[in-house]
Design an enzyme around this catalytic site. Structure first.
Site, PDB file in Angstrom:
ATOM      1  N   LYS A   1      -0.594  -6.658   4.538  1.00  9.36           N
ATOM      2  CA  LYS A   1       0.304  -7.677   5.051  1.00  9.36           C
ATOM      3  C   LYS A   1       0.398  -7.582   6.582  1.00  9.36           C
ATOM      4  O   LYS A   1      -0.602  -7.744   7.242  1.00  9.36           O
ATOM      5  CB  LYS A   1       1.661  -7.532   4.360  1.00  9.36           C
ATOM      6  CG  LYS A   1       1.549  -7.305   2.833  1.00  9.36           C
ATOM      7  CD  LYS A   1       0.978  -8.466   2.057  1.00  9.36           C
ATOM      8  CE  LYS A   1       0.564  -8.146   0.633  1.00  9.36           C
ATOM      9  NZ  LYS A   1       1.561  -7.518  -0.232  1.00  9.36           N
TER      10      LYS A   1
ATOM     11  N   TYR B   1       8.680  -5.601  -5.686  1.00 13.93           N
ATOM     12  CA  TYR B   1       7.346  -6.202  -5.854  1.00 13.93           C
ATOM     13  C   TYR B   1       6.906  -6.064  -7.322  1.00 13.93           C
ATOM     14  O   TYR B   1       6.960  -4.961  -7.877  1.00 13.93           O
ATOM     15  CB  TYR B   1       6.373  -5.485  -4.916  1.00 13.93           C
ATOM     16  CG  TYR B   1       4.971  -6.024  -4.926  1.00 13.93           C
ATOM     17  CD1 TYR B   1       4.677  -7.250  -4.340  1.00 13.93           C
ATOM     18  CD2 TYR B   1       3.932  -5.307  -5.504  1.00 13.93           C
ATOM     19  CE1 TYR B   1       3.389  -7.743  -4.344  1.00 13.93           C
ATOM     20  CE2 TYR B   1       2.627  -5.793  -5.501  1.00 13.93           C
ATOM     21  CZ  TYR B   1       2.370  -7.018  -4.920  1.00 13.93           C
ATOM     22  OH  TYR B   1       1.091  -7.503  -4.923  1.00 13.93           O
TER      23      TYR B   1
ATOM     24  N   ASP C   1       9.979   0.776   0.564  1.00 13.76           N
ATOM     25  CA  ASP C   1       8.846  -0.137   0.758  1.00 13.76           C
ATOM     26  C   ASP C   1       9.175  -0.988   1.979  1.00 13.76           C
ATOM     27  O   ASP C   1      10.041  -1.863   1.929  1.00 13.76           O
ATOM     28  CB  ASP C   1       8.631  -1.011  -0.489  1.00 13.76           C
ATOM     29  CG  ASP C   1       7.389  -1.896  -0.360  1.00 13.76           C
ATOM     30  OD1 ASP C   1       7.017  -2.229   0.773  1.00 13.76           O
ATOM     31  OD2 ASP C   1       6.811  -2.268  -1.399  1.00 13.76           O
TER      32      ASP C   1
ATOM     33  N   ARG D   1     -12.939  11.591   1.037  1.00 20.51           N
ATOM     34  CA  ARG D   1     -11.706  11.420   0.256  1.00 20.51           C
ATOM     35  C   ARG D   1     -10.614  12.355   0.751  1.00 20.51           C
ATOM     36  O   ARG D   1      -9.420  12.057   0.680  1.00 20.51           O
ATOM     37  CB  ARG D   1     -11.973  11.622  -1.250  1.00 20.51           C
ATOM     38  CG  ARG D   1     -10.708  11.527  -2.109  1.00 20.51           C
ATOM     39  CD  ARG D   1     -10.974  11.254  -3.586  1.00 20.51           C
ATOM     40  NE  ARG D   1     -12.046  12.059  -4.129  1.00 20.51           N
ATOM     41  CZ  ARG D   1     -11.965  13.361  -4.411  1.00 20.51           C
ATOM     42  NH1 ARG D   1     -10.838  14.011  -4.208  1.00 20.51           N
ATOM     43  NH2 ARG D   1     -13.004  14.003  -4.905  1.00 20.51           N
TER      44      ARG D   1
HETATM   45  C1  LIG Z   1       1.648  -6.750  -1.462  1.00 20.84           C
HETATM   46  C2  LIG Z   1       2.758  -5.810  -1.688  1.00 20.84           C
HETATM   47  C3  LIG Z   1       2.566  -4.572  -2.333  1.00 20.84           C
HETATM   48  C4  LIG Z   1       1.238  -4.169  -2.948  1.00 20.84           C
HETATM   49  O1  LIG Z   1       0.243  -4.032  -1.982  1.00 20.84           O
HETATM   50  P1  LIG Z   1      -1.326  -4.306  -2.240  1.00 20.84           P
HETATM   51  O2  LIG Z   1      -1.911  -4.034  -0.903  1.00 20.84           O
HETATM   52  O3  LIG Z   1      -1.481  -5.709  -2.716  1.00 20.84           O
HETATM   53  O4  LIG Z   1      -1.765  -3.335  -3.290  1.00 20.84           O
HETATM   54  C5  LIG Z   1       3.661  -3.738  -2.434  1.00 20.84           C
HETATM   55  N1  LIG Z   1       4.873  -4.065  -1.958  1.00 20.84           N
HETATM   56  C6  LIG Z   1       5.091  -5.251  -1.326  1.00 20.84           C
HETATM   57  C7  LIG Z   1       6.455  -5.567  -0.819  1.00 20.84           C
HETATM   58  C8  LIG Z   1       4.050  -6.155  -1.179  1.00 20.84           C
HETATM   59  O5  LIG Z   1       4.284  -7.325  -0.561  1.00 20.84           O
END
Ligand SMILES: *Cc1c(COP(=O)(O)O)cnc(C)c1O
Length: 393
Positions: A208, A111, A183, A58
């Site tokens: 993603k 998001y 983000d 961790r």
């Molecule tokens: C999918 C997503 C998240 C969250 O990510 P997870 O891996 O599903 O927890 C945050 N911000 C954006 C823009 C996303 O597309």
């Protein structure tokens, strides 16, 4: 090899590599929860930071650290942190920089869960928030308060594909001593480098584009300097949002082809956006690569390309959207994005169903909005699939 001064693609392949006892060509999976100390003194030295040795997964692990080093180099950051999910990254930032009576300003079309967790959970601990359309910097200025600690920007947004000028927003925030987190999920490190534009933290859902193969959930934070990094690292270690070594290995493998995947998806996305814009059943299309996008020029300035995400509205509204989604065959009806496969989804009934209709509409998410994530299949096949489905919509 030191890759710090090498090109982006060389970093993709080699950054974070290290030599192990067997000369492994790729960073192996250290699937271990804990690490053996050589002596009581060695253990004490590791805990005191006098020895860089590993203690417990961790806190740190060679496979995970290798990925973290690669991520940091890709965006010219001080260091990276890999986490179990994108949301673990989001909440780690919130916990590290917010406290009772602190105020956060966030993009309104952020998001869904990044917004919901503030309204649902952080509000219980006395955190205050404002959600504004950050694509207009004056909207941020209007809501800055003496207790504002964090500016949280998503650009381009999910799913309205609106851009925020990272440089101007960061300058404004820094005048007020506010930390800026971007983000960067929709752009990936290949298209946008928020730290170079003045942000303090770049955040990713690794799920993603970074992993790119729809087989892993993960998150990342990249800090611009040591002070920000230490705060984030300590919060992650205490809250327990760490990545797993096997997950890190998979991500490192997927990440290597980021440029190739992005280039292919973007080439198709441009063609598909242009195709949709001309289609008689389509009311509007949002894609930063279209001249009709209100921030086409900003996209050219702060991004290396226009991405693989398209939103569009059908003239027939909600019902036409439903028909379209039930009649595509190649495009998969699924949430998420950034993988090699093309996905289609309906935010009002899926990803953003947690928001009230009023909040959705205020954030520009109409009931008829369809979100399209372009994969790397043959572009003609994707367009043929849309053509057939649109005929029935
Ligand atoms: C999918 C997503 C998240 C969250 O990510 P997870 O891996 O599903 O927890 C945050 N911000 C954006 C823009 C996303 O597309």
């Amino acid at each position: 090899m030191d890759t710090k001064n090498k090109g982006f693609n060389t970093k993709l392949i080699h950054a974070g590599d290290y030599e192990d006892a067997f000369g492994s060509a790729v960073p192996p999976i250290y699937q271990t929860s804990t690490f053996r100390f050589k002596s009581s003194k060695h253990g004490a030295d590791c805990f005191a930071g006098r020895d860089p040795g590993y203690i417990y997964t961790r806190i740190g692990n060679p496979t995970i650290n290798s990925l973290e080093e690669k991520l940091a180099q890709l965006e010219n950051g001080y260091r990276g942190i890999a986490l179990s999910s994108g949301m673990a990254a989001v909440t780690t930032v919130y916990i590290a920089f917010l406290a009772k009576d602190a105020h956060i300003i966030s993009t309104d079309a952020v998001y869904g869960p990044s917004r919901a967790v503030l309204e649902r959970d952080f509000s219980r601990f006395g955190v205050e928030y404002d959600f504004v359309d950050t694509s207009d910097i004056s909207n941020i200025k209007k809501v800055i308060r003496p207790n504002t600690k964090l500016l949280y920007i998503e650009t381009p947004t999910n799913p309205t594909i609106a851009l925020t000028d990272i440089k101007s927003a960061s300058e404004l925030a820094h005048e007020h001593g506010i930390i800026v987190c971007v983000d960067n999920t929709f752009s990936s490190p290949y298209l946008q480098k928020p730290l170079d534009l003045g942000a303090d933290i770049s955040l990713h859902s690794i799920t993603k584009f970074i992993n790119g193969h729809a087989d892993i959930v993960g998150g990342a934070l990249i800090a611009k300097d040591e002070e920000v990094y230490k705060k984030l690292r300590q919060t992650m270690v205490y809250m327990g949002g760490n990545m797993d070594p096997h997950q890190a290995y998979m991500v490192n493998r997927g990440l290597k082809t980021l440029s190739l995947r992005m280039e292919r998806s973007m080439e198709s996305a441009q063609k598909i956006a242009e195709y949709l814009e001309k289609h008689p059943k389509v009311e509007w299309v949002k894609y930063p690569g279209l001249k009709s996008h209100p921030q086409h020029d900003l996209a050219k300035q702060q991004m290396k390309g226009f991405g693989a995400m398209i939103s569009f509205g059908l003239k027939g509204g909600y019902q036409a959207g439903e028909k379209l989604m039930d009649n595509v065959h190649l495009a998969m009806l699924a949430v998420s994005l950034g993988g090699v496969e093309t996905l289609i989804q309906h935010p009002a009934s899926m990803t953003h169903a947690g928001l009230s209709k009023q909040a959705r509409e205020a954030a520009g998410i109409s009931d008829g909005l369809v979100r399209f994530a372009v994969g790397i299949e043959d572009c003609e096949d994707i367009i043929e699939d849309l053509e057939n489905a649109l005929a029935k919509a």
